[in-house]
Design a protein around this motif. Structure first.
Motif, PDB file in Angstrom:
ATOM      1  N   SER A  46      -5.399  77.660  64.308  1.00  0.00           N
ATOM      2  CA  SER A  46      -5.768  78.896  64.974  1.00  0.00           C
ATOM      3  C   SER A  46      -6.304  78.528  66.614  1.00  0.00           C
ATOM      4  O   SER A  46      -6.052  78.857  67.355  1.00  0.00           O
ATOM      5  CB  SER A  46      -6.414  79.833  64.322  1.00  0.00           C
ATOM      6  N   VAL A  47      -7.523  77.620  66.200  1.00  0.00           N
ATOM      7  CA  VAL A  47      -8.036  77.168  67.506  1.00  0.00           C
ATOM      8  C   VAL A  47      -6.985  76.576  68.485  1.00  0.00           C
ATOM      9  O   VAL A  47      -6.966  76.500  69.661  1.00  0.00           O
ATOM     10  CB  VAL A  47      -9.220  76.191  67.170  1.00  0.00           C
ATOM     11  N   THR A  48      -6.284  75.545  67.900  1.00  0.00           N
ATOM     12  CA  THR A  48      -5.326  74.836  68.605  1.00  0.00           C
ATOM     13  C   THR A  48      -4.461  75.611  69.257  1.00  0.00           C
ATOM     14  O   THR A  48      -4.086  75.558  70.593  1.00  0.00           O
ATOM     15  CB  THR A  48      -4.798  73.898  67.811  1.00  0.00           C
ATOM     16  N   GLU A  49      -3.771  76.693  68.632  1.00  0.00           N
ATOM     17  CA  GLU A  49      -2.913  77.659  69.086  1.00  0.00           C
ATOM     18  C   GLU A  49      -3.544  78.352  70.532  1.00  0.00           C
ATOM     19  O   GLU A  49      -2.777  78.644  71.625  1.00  0.00           O
ATOM     20  CB  GLU A  49      -2.459  78.572  68.216  1.00  0.00           C
ATOM     21  N   ALA A  92      -3.842  78.958  76.592  1.00  0.00           N
ATOM     22  CA  ALA A  92      -4.652  79.126  77.596  1.00  0.00           C
ATOM     23  C   ALA A  92      -4.408  77.740  78.631  1.00  0.00           C
ATOM     24  O   ALA A  92      -4.894  77.545  79.638  1.00  0.00           O
ATOM     25  CB  ALA A  92      -6.235  78.931  77.232  1.00  0.00           C
ATOM     26  N   GLY A  93      -3.279  77.123  78.176  1.00  0.00           N
ATOM     27  CA  GLY A  93      -2.842  75.884  78.913  1.00  0.00           C
ATOM     28  C   GLY A  93      -3.371  74.509  79.038  1.00  0.00           C
ATOM     29  O   GLY A  93      -3.707  73.667  79.876  1.00  0.00           O
ATOM     30  N   VAL A  94      -4.254  74.316  77.706  1.00  0.00           N
ATOM     31  CA  VAL A  94      -5.212  72.998  77.734  1.00  0.00           C
ATOM     32  C   VAL A  94      -4.552  72.342  76.662  1.00  0.00           C
ATOM     33  O   VAL A  94      -3.944  72.864  75.564  1.00  0.00           O
ATOM     34  CB  VAL A  94      -6.491  73.565  76.984  1.00  0.00           C
ATOM     35  N   VAL A 137     -11.949  69.556  67.442  1.00  0.00           N
ATOM     36  CA  VAL A 137     -10.800  69.890  68.284  1.00  0.00           C
ATOM     37  C   VAL A 137     -11.193  69.852  69.834  1.00  0.00           C
ATOM     38  O   VAL A 137     -12.356  70.290  70.274  1.00  0.00           O
ATOM     39  CB  VAL A 137     -10.517  71.356  67.985  1.00  0.00           C
ATOM     40  N   LEU A 138     -10.654  68.633  70.521  1.00  0.00           N
ATOM     41  CA  LEU A 138     -10.958  68.490  71.784  1.00  0.00           C
ATOM     42  C   LEU A 138     -10.077  69.129  72.906  1.00  0.00           C
ATOM     43  O   LEU A 138      -8.864  68.897  72.854  1.00  0.00           O
ATOM     44  CB  LEU A 138     -11.120  66.971  71.780  1.00  0.00           C
ATOM     45  N   ALA A 139     -10.461  69.516  74.015  1.00  0.00           N
ATOM     46  CA  ALA A 139      -9.748  70.416  74.520  1.00  0.00           C
ATOM     47  C   ALA A 139      -9.772  69.664  76.012  1.00  0.00           C
ATOM     48  O   ALA A 139     -10.689  69.831  76.720  1.00  0.00           O
ATOM     49  CB  ALA A 139      -9.996  71.915  74.774  1.00  0.00           C
ATOM     50  N   GLY A 140      -8.595  68.913  76.432  1.00  0.00           N
ATOM     51  CA  GLY A 140      -8.600  68.395  77.752  1.00  0.00           C
ATOM     52  C   GLY A 140      -9.298  67.227  77.868  1.00  0.00           C
ATOM     53  O   GLY A 140     -10.113  66.827  77.403  1.00  0.00           O
ATOM     54  N   ARG A 176     -14.284  80.121  77.769  1.00  0.00           N
ATOM     55  CA  ARG A 176     -15.094  81.044  77.057  1.00  0.00           C
ATOM     56  C   ARG A 176     -14.771  82.572  77.442  1.00  0.00           C
ATOM     57  O   ARG A 176     -14.848  83.246  76.604  1.00  0.00           O
ATOM     58  CB  ARG A 176     -16.721  80.723  77.444  1.00  0.00           C
ATOM     59  N   SER A 177     -14.297  82.811  78.771  1.00  0.00           N
ATOM     60  CA  SER A 177     -13.855  83.937  79.361  1.00  0.00           C
ATOM     61  C   SER A 177     -12.562  84.265  78.663  1.00  0.00           C
ATOM     62  O   SER A 177     -12.265  85.495  78.357  1.00  0.00           O
ATOM     63  CB  SER A 177     -14.177  83.988  80.655  1.00  0.00           C
ATOM     64  N   GLU A 178     -11.807  83.482  78.504  1.00  0.00           N
ATOM     65  CA  GLU A 178     -10.538  83.544  78.247  1.00  0.00           C
ATOM     66  C   GLU A 178      -9.889  83.688  76.598  1.00  0.00           C
ATOM     67  O   GLU A 178      -9.047  84.190  76.263  1.00  0.00           O
ATOM     68  CB  GLU A 178      -9.425  82.635  78.779  1.00  0.00           C
ATOM     69  N   VAL A 179     -10.575  82.632  76.113  1.00  0.00           N
ATOM     70  CA  VAL A 179     -10.632  82.533  74.603  1.00  0.00           C
ATOM     71  C   VAL A 179     -11.824  82.823  73.855  1.00  0.00           C
ATOM     72  O   VAL A 179     -12.740  82.175  73.594  1.00  0.00           O
ATOM     73  CB  VAL A 179     -10.018  80.968  74.245  1.00  0.00           C
TER      74      VAL A 179
END
Length: 75
Positions: free
Chosen positions: A12-15, A20-22, A40-43, A59-62
């Protein structure tokens, strides 16, 4: 939390992050008290201010994610 629930949460977090483009990476992590996690590392970012800015955007988008900026360990 059981393994099935943890796996569902990671997916779920990955999706949400990928939508969000990361680009998402995974890394095993063991806390000081011996609890094993799957981070789960993002970018990837060359500069800390860039990473912090992206964390604020996410934080604002997800919503409802616990986001932290972490640095890679240097050999």
């Amino acid at each position: 939390m059981d393994d099935a629930q943890a796996g569902a949460d990671i997916r779920s977090v990955t999706e949400r992050l990928e939508s969000a483009g990361v680009h998402v990476y995974y890394a095993p992590f063991t806390s000081e008290d011996g609890v094993r996690w799957q981070r789960v590392l993002a970018g990837t970012y060359d500069e800390l201010p860039d990473a912090r800015g992206e964390a604020e955007r996410l934080r604002s988008e997800v919503s409802a994610l616990e986001l932290q900026v972490v640095s890679a360990e240097q050999p």
